[in-house]
Design an enzyme around this catalytic site. Structure first.
Site, short mmCIF file in Angstrom:
data_model
loop_
_atom_site.label_atom_id
_atom_site.label_comp_id
_atom_site.label_asym_id
_atom_site.label_seq_id
_atom_site.Cartn_x
_atom_site.Cartn_y
_atom_site.Cartn_z
CG ASP A 173 1.63 -3.17 1.78
OD1 ASP A 173 0.50 -3.02 2.28
OD2 ASP A 173 2.00 -2.56 0.74
CD GLU A 259 -10.78 4.21 3.43
OE1 GLU A 259 -9.65 3.81 3.18
OE2 GLU A 259 -11.34 5.12 2.77
#
Length: 314
Positions: A173, A259
């Site tokens: 998205d 991350e």
């Protein structure tokens, strides 16, 4: 009499041949003169050709392998259609779509088949203990861990370590400018860039950069993180995945470190990444989120015994 006639005929034929030959010489000299006037630096025969120019052979573009986790919801198809419409503009691109499910769905399979893209369709179910409930905030648990790892497994099992390409993680998205893929292809080893609407901020990630070094990072949540950036704000060359085969994502990392944990497992630190996005001055990716669909009226009609057609795929 016949002898004289034959001699006259041969003489006439030879004269004609002589005239034609002289006419051709005159034409060639005239053309040569005109050419020398127009090109005084290239005096010579008109029919002389310039040597062909050697056009350097360009190396093949690196392939971008993009891993996109996805899960079943009302807006899933809409999000994937919108993303696929962006990806249709790309060459040398391979889309790895991984469903959070025990089986691959026909909805996603049909969408990928119709897209015309080079793709791989996978699935891997998130463990129950790490699955967000409908009432949980997005930040409570890491998301897409199993699906990203499934994509990493596919790359390591199906590509050669010498493959010239890059890994990029794409949420289904998010919003992507085509420029970001040009930035990825120009990367040497690993690169980073700011992501808009991320971390509850206008943008998050590298902010002050030179042509080859990140000087400052803009973030509000734990700025001491090794890499304070969004999942959509970095790329790495595939060779790193083979050099460090144990580099995968973990559900057990501290909040906001998903991350950083992955990138440090690839033996990267802030000094080893290249800044992109016009030296970190331009946003090329936005961490947009599709609003959860409100289906109260649909539920109301179902309770009334008037459901919508099950054949209508939304």
């Amino acid at each position: 009499m016949r002898l004289c006639r034959n001699m006259r005929w041969k003489l006439l034929h030879n004269c004609k041949a002589f005239l034609v030959l002289n006419l051709l010489v005159l034409i060639m000299n005239s053309l040569n003169f005109m050419y020398s006037c127009n090109h005084p630096d290239k005096v010579g025969l008109v029919l002389k050709h310039e040597p062909p120019k050697v056009i350097p052979v360009q190396a093949a573009q690196p392939i971008i392998y993009a891993v996109t986790p996805t899960y079943a919801r009302w807006t899933q198809k809409a999000d994937l259609v919108r993303l696929s419409q962006t990806l249709m503009h790309l060459d040398h691109f391979h889309w790895i779509v991984v469903e959070d499910a025990t089986e691959k769905s026909s909805l996603v399979a049909r969408l990928l088949q119709k897209s015309g893209l080079n793709y791989t369709h996978l699935n891997d179910k998130t463990e129950v203990n790490f699955k967000l409930k409908d009432t949980d905030p997005n930040w409570l648990l890491p998301r897409g861990v199993a699906q990203r790892n499934k994509g990493l497994d596919w790359i390591r099992q199906n590509l050669e370590p010498s493959t010239n390409g890059f890994l990029y993680f794409m949420d289904d998205d998010n919003t992507y400018s085509l420029e970001v893929f040009k930035e990825i292809r120009s990367t040497k080893l690993a690169s980073v860039w700011p992501v808009g609407l991320s971390g509850g901020l206008k943008f998050e990630g590298p902010t002050a950069c030179t042509s080859d070094k990140v000087l400052e990072w803009y973030t509000a949540w734990k700025p001491e993180r090794p890499f304070p950036l969004d999942m959509a704000g970095f790329t790495v060359h595939l060779k790193l995945l083979f050099q460090y085969p144990k580099a995968i994502y973990s559900n057990r990392v501290a909040r906001g470190y998903l991350e950083s944990d992955f990138l440090t497992k690839l033996n990267l630190d802030r000094s080893k990444v290249e800044p992109k996005g016009n030296q970190c001055n331009e946003i090329l990716v936005w961490h947009t989120r599709t609003e959860k669909a409100k289906m109260k009226q649909e539920d109301k009609l179902i309770k009334m015994g008037k459901p919508s057609s099950p054949l209508m795929e939304v």
